[in-house]
Design a protein around this motif. Structure first.
Motif, PDB file in Angstrom:
ATOM      1  N   TYR A 189       0.818  -1.177  -0.008  1.00 53.86           N
ATOM      2  CA  TYR A 189       0.028  -0.183  -0.157  1.00 53.86           C
ATOM      3  C   TYR A 189       0.957   1.315   0.033  1.00 53.86           C
ATOM      4  O   TYR A 189       0.129   2.507   0.122  1.00 53.86           O
ATOM      5  N   ARG A 190       2.010   1.151  -0.240  1.00 53.15           N
ATOM      6  CA  ARG A 190       2.984   2.257  -0.073  1.00 53.15           C
ATOM      7  C   ARG A 190       2.898   3.375  -1.049  1.00 53.15           C
ATOM      8  O   ARG A 190       3.032   4.410  -0.967  1.00 53.15           O
ATOM      9  N   GLY A 191       2.766   2.855  -2.357  1.00 53.82           N
ATOM     10  CA  GLY A 191       2.792   3.516  -3.447  1.00 53.82           C
ATOM     11  C   GLY A 191       1.465   4.548  -3.665  1.00 53.82           C
ATOM     12  O   GLY A 191       1.648   5.739  -3.948  1.00 53.82           O
ATOM     13  N   ARG A 192       0.343   3.784  -3.661  1.00 53.77           N
ATOM     14  CA  ARG A 192      -0.827   4.555  -3.865  1.00 53.77           C
ATOM     15  C   ARG A 192      -2.146   4.268  -2.857  1.00 53.77           C
ATOM     16  O   ARG A 192      -3.227   4.278  -3.224  1.00 53.77           O
ATOM     17  N   LEU A 193      -1.794   3.676  -1.764  1.00 51.34           N
ATOM     18  CA  LEU A 193      -2.655   3.451  -0.606  1.00 51.34           C
ATOM     19  C   LEU A 193      -3.508   2.138  -1.416  1.00 51.34           C
ATOM     20  O   LEU A 193      -2.825   1.391  -1.866  1.00 51.34           O
ATOM     21  N   PHE A 194      -4.846   2.448  -1.231  1.00 48.79           N
ATOM     22  CA  PHE A 194      -5.681   1.168  -1.801  1.00 48.79           C
ATOM     23  C   PHE A 194      -6.473   2.162  -3.190  1.00 48.79           C
ATOM     24  O   PHE A 194      -7.666   1.275  -3.653  1.00 48.79           O
ATOM     25  N   TYR A 195      -5.795   2.888  -3.895  1.00 49.94           N
ATOM     26  CA  TYR A 195      -6.428   3.697  -4.937  1.00 49.94           C
ATOM     27  C   TYR A 195      -6.382   2.715  -6.284  1.00 49.94           C
ATOM     28  O   TYR A 195      -6.963   2.667  -7.158  1.00 49.94           O
ATOM     29  N   GLU A 196      -5.396   1.470  -6.300  1.00 48.63           N
ATOM     30  CA  GLU A 196      -5.245   0.921  -7.471  1.00 48.63           C
ATOM     31  C   GLU A 196      -6.241  -0.336  -7.426  1.00 48.63           C
ATOM     32  O   GLU A 196      -6.683  -0.865  -6.564  1.00 48.63           O
ATOM     33  N   ASN A 197      -6.043  -1.129  -8.547  1.00 49.83           N
ATOM     34  CA  ASN A 197      -6.680  -2.439  -8.698  1.00 49.83           C
ATOM     35  C   ASN A 197      -6.140  -3.515  -7.791  1.00 49.83           C
ATOM     36  O   ASN A 197      -4.989  -3.377  -7.643  1.00 49.83           O
ATOM     37  N   ASN A 198      -6.856  -4.372  -7.151  1.00 52.69           N
ATOM     38  CA  ASN A 198      -5.929  -5.293  -6.409  1.00 52.69           C
ATOM     39  C   ASN A 198      -4.842  -6.090  -7.219  1.00 52.69           C
ATOM     40  O   ASN A 198      -3.991  -6.224  -6.412  1.00 52.69           O
ATOM     41  N   GLU A 199      -4.875  -6.240  -8.459  1.00 54.15           N
ATOM     42  CA  GLU A 199      -3.781  -6.941  -8.938  1.00 54.15           C
ATOM     43  C   GLU A 199      -2.589  -6.272  -9.227  1.00 54.15           C
ATOM     44  O   GLU A 199      -1.485  -6.815  -9.132  1.00 54.15           O
ATOM     45  N   GLU A 200      -2.953  -4.863  -8.952  1.00 57.47           N
ATOM     46  CA  GLU A 200      -1.707  -4.013  -9.112  1.00 57.47           C
ATOM     47  C   GLU A 200      -0.769  -4.127  -7.621  1.00 57.47           C
ATOM     48  O   GLU A 200       0.476  -3.689  -7.629  1.00 57.47           O
ATOM     49  N   TRP A 201      -1.604  -4.216  -6.533  1.00 52.56           N
ATOM     50  CA  TRP A 201      -0.668  -4.120  -5.273  1.00 52.56           C
ATOM     51  C   TRP A 201      -0.303  -5.457  -4.512  1.00 52.56           C
ATOM     52  O   TRP A 201       0.090  -5.485  -3.660  1.00 52.56           O
ATOM     53  N   ARG A 202      -1.076  -6.262  -5.053  1.00 49.78           N
ATOM     54  CA  ARG A 202      -1.050  -7.539  -4.499  1.00 49.78           C
ATOM     55  C   ARG A 202       0.408  -8.189  -4.639  1.00 49.78           C
ATOM     56  O   ARG A 202       0.960  -8.086  -5.867  1.00 49.78           O
ATOM     57  N   LYS A 203       1.044  -8.929  -3.843  1.00 53.94           N
ATOM     58  CA  LYS A 203       2.251  -9.270  -3.871  1.00 53.94           C
ATOM     59  C   LYS A 203       2.268 -10.725  -4.249  1.00 53.94           C
ATOM     60  O   LYS A 203       2.092 -11.557  -3.318  1.00 53.94           O
ATOM     61  N   PRO A 204       2.682 -11.167  -5.302  1.00 51.38           N
ATOM     62  CA  PRO A 204       2.898 -12.466  -5.813  1.00 51.38           C
ATOM     63  C   PRO A 204       3.774 -13.377  -4.924  1.00 51.38           C
ATOM     64  O   PRO A 204       4.647 -12.980  -4.464  1.00 51.38           O
ATOM     65  N   LEU A 205       3.393 -14.648  -4.844  1.00 56.59           N
ATOM     66  CA  LEU A 205       4.143 -15.524  -4.156  1.00 56.59           C
ATOM     67  C   LEU A 205       4.570 -16.835  -5.109  1.00 56.59           C
ATOM     68  O   LEU A 205       3.751 -17.011  -6.085  1.00 56.59           O
ATOM     69  N   MET A 206       5.522 -17.674  -4.459  1.00 53.88           N
ATOM     70  CA  MET A 206       5.716 -18.868  -5.147  1.00 53.88           C
ATOM     71  C   MET A 206       4.776 -19.740  -4.647  1.00 53.88           C
ATOM     72  O   MET A 206       4.944 -20.408  -3.610  1.00 53.88           O
ATOM     73  N   LEU A 207       4.043 -20.542  -5.351  1.00 53.33           N
ATOM     74  CA  LEU A 207       2.764 -21.305  -5.113  1.00 53.33           C
ATOM     75  C   LEU A 207       2.951 -22.733  -6.018  1.00 53.33           C
ATOM     76  O   LEU A 207       3.240 -22.567  -7.200  1.00 53.33           O
TER      77      LEU A 207
END
Length: 594
Positions: free
Chosen positions: A186-204
């Motif tokens: 949330y550091r760049g744009r708080l929650f103003y972006e789409n979830n896909e933009e700020w969600r942190k990908p993981l090795m799954l």
């Protein structure tokens, strides 16, 4: 993509399918944010100053190699350090000087230690540069956001996806109940972006097994614990920046604490996490049941115990800065004994404690269906979280919630209605307009005011039994989808305050987009007021003697008991929507798609 030369063979097999296929798309975007209000954290007049100047190159690659379908998502973020951010960085230096953190404790860490107390700036989430929290151009794994392959087995009944990816479980947008497999940045744009933009990908390792006979599918995943430390949990601007809540901009809390501790007994990032979900249909209603072992999405503060060998009370005074000798907790007005979470003492050398992400269990249920009388799609999520951790204590101090961690069974609920309105004749829209209303509630079971649970560590508003947010969204399309206004708004039904985001996007052909957006906040007057009321140890205001404010002394006394100037005023009433009072801004986004 360095191996692309290997993809040079012609077709294979008897079905004439190509051995490989390659497609790509993406966009180049520049974002400029302009502040509409002055902030107290800087000496300059911040009105009409830029707080963001960012360029993003986003590229998606789809590659087929025989039975494997590959997805590669890259993103290059680069920001200019605006004058406003430069002022905040200078303020971090002033804070370090004020609290004796630019050399007094450097011997506790040594060179490049795991804690940020050794000097200015702190860890800032990465390697000590203030702007690293916004840039990705110097980190290969931030640039390579996702890389995974899909393979279908057993007559396409089993789909297997392996690699760094995003897995979405849930229906909500702003406040997640079930969509917590990943953390968010949330550091760049708080929650103003789409979830896909700020969600942190993981090795799954992600599996889906279809049961056509039962009208459903079983989805399960395993996260083996191979991710980087910075991939853990959600990131907030605790390092200082444009989206740390007022009045802490320019305060780097990693100078007082560990940045984000990843090896805590109750939240070790190397531990394997996992989840399983059944998706099915009952007539026209879709539903799911899920269980997850994951990490608390928001960090909590695990302070030093008052008797621990690493505790803040055992540290010597900086001397010239006026602190009570060996009594940092007393200085900040924190009442009573503190406790380190999970019997795991905070990191040696950290002044006040560690930010960490406890492991939690989530049992969830979702349902989605079309309601004929309302002509709308209705959705709901219910997530039960036993023993969810919260910070508590000292709501009238400089650092509310830093007494320690308390666990409470919690239920998160979301109810949503999506409906299309046919405003073509009345408003002249090009097609039906989508609108959505969403109600989100956090219900703390066995809630007790005496627990002094706070919304977030360092803010004194005590959580009530129910915390409810209401959001609305509507999107309209005019002139053959070339002029697209939208409106998003939300309010805190429990504590008051809210936000509104009116915007309009202009479209030129297939390539160009310009979006103009206003990010507006309103509150109920509770944003950071001085602690000058009478209160007992539980924050009740009916007693005399002002006992809830703590004794304090030293440098704080110069500010009339209202807290250190660099740490803002003491308060016990500011809720989430109050944190960002004074943050109104205009945002311009120019995008070139290809």
């Amino acid at each position: 993509m360095g191996s692309s030369n290997a993809f040079s063979a012609y077709g294979y097999g008897g079905d004439n399918e190509p051995f490989y296929n390659f497609n790509w798309s993406g966009y180049l975007r520049t974002t400029v944010g302009v502040m509409l209000q002055d902030n107290d954290e800087t000496n300059a007049d911040d009105k009409y100053r830029m707080n963001q100047a960012e360029a993003v190159l986003h590229l998606d690659f789809d590659v087929k190699t025989g039975p494997l379908n590959w997805k590669i998502v890259t993103r290059f973020d680069k920001e200019m350090q605006t004058d406003y951010l430069d002022d905040l960085e200078n303020r971090m230096g002033a804070t370090a000087n004020q609290f004796g953190l630019q050399g007094n404790y450097s011997q506790q860490n040594g060179e490049g230690g795991g804690s940020a107390i050794g000097g200015y700036p702190g860890q800032n989430g990465k390697d000590g540069s203030f702007m690293d929290q916004y840039d990705t151009v110097d980190d290969a794994m931030d640039i390579l956001r996702e890389i995974y392959f899909d393979v279908n087995l057993f007559d396409d009944r089993l789909m297997v996806r392996v690699g760094r990816q995003q897995l979405v479980w849930g229906e909500s947008d702003f406040f997640q109940a079930m969509d917590v497999v990943h953390g968010y940045d949330y550091r760049g744009r708080l929650f103003y972006e789409n979830n896909e933009e700020w969600r942190k990908p993981l090795m799954l390792f992600n599996f889906r097994l279809d049961f056509y006979e039962l009208g459903g599918s079983l989805n399960w995943y395993i996260r083996p614990g191979w991710d980087r430390a910075e991939d853990m949990g959600s990131n907030y601007n605790i390092e200082g920046g444009r989206w740390i809540p007022h009045p802490y901009r320019g305060v780097d809390f990693t100078q007082f604490t560990d940045s984000y501790r990843t090896d805590h007994k109750s939240g070790d990032w190397s531990d394997m996490t996992y989840g399983i979900r059944w998706n099915g249909e009952w007539g026209s209603i879709g539903y799911s049941f899920a269980y997850m072992k994951t990490f608390n999405p928001a960090p909590i503060m695990s302070p030093h115990s008052s008797t621990g060998t690493n505790g803040a009370r055992t540290l010597s005074s900086p001397g010239s800065n006026g602190y009570l000798d060996g009594g940092f907790y007393d200085y900040y007005g924190i009442q009573g004994a503190t406790n380190s979470y999970g019997n795991d003492e905070a990191t040696t050398g950290n002044l006040l404690g560690d930010w960490m992400y406890p492991e939690i269990d989530i049992f969830g249920f979702t349902m989605t269906g079309f309601n004929q009388p309302l002509d709308a799609t209705m959705s709901m999520e219910i997530a039960f979280i036993p023993n969810k951790p919260y910070n508590f204590g000292s709501p009238y101090s400089d650092l509310p919630g830093w007494n320690g961690v308390i666990e409470k069974d919690t239920i998160n609920m979301m109810f949503r209605i999506d409906k299309e309105f046919k405003w073509m004749e009345s408003l002249g829209t090009h097609r039906p307009s989508l609108s959505s209303i969403q109600l989100f509630d956090t219900w703390i079971l066995s809630h007790d005011d005496k627990d002094q649970i706070v919304e977030f560590a360092s803010f004194g508003a005590q959580k009530k039994e129910h915390t409810a947010y209401l959001t609305i969204f509507t999107l309209m399309n005019f002139h053959r989808d070339t002029i697209n206004p939208s409106f998003v708004a939300g309010t805190d039904l429990t504590k008051g305050g809210g936000f509104a985001i009116p915007a309009v996007e202009f479209v030129w052909g297939d390539d160009w987009r310009l979006k103009v957006e206003a990010d507006l906040w309103f509150n109920d007057g509770d944003a950071k007021k001085t602690c000058n009321v009478s209160a007992d140890a539980y924050g009740h205001e009916e007693l005399s003697g002002n006992t809830g404010c703590g004794s304090g002394g030293g440098a704080r006394a110069a500010y009339n008991g209202g807290g250190d100037a660099l740490l803002g005023k003491r308060e016990n009433s500011a809720g989430f929507m109050d944190y960002f009072a004074g943050d109104n801004q205009l945002v311009f986004k120019l995008t070139r798609q290809f």
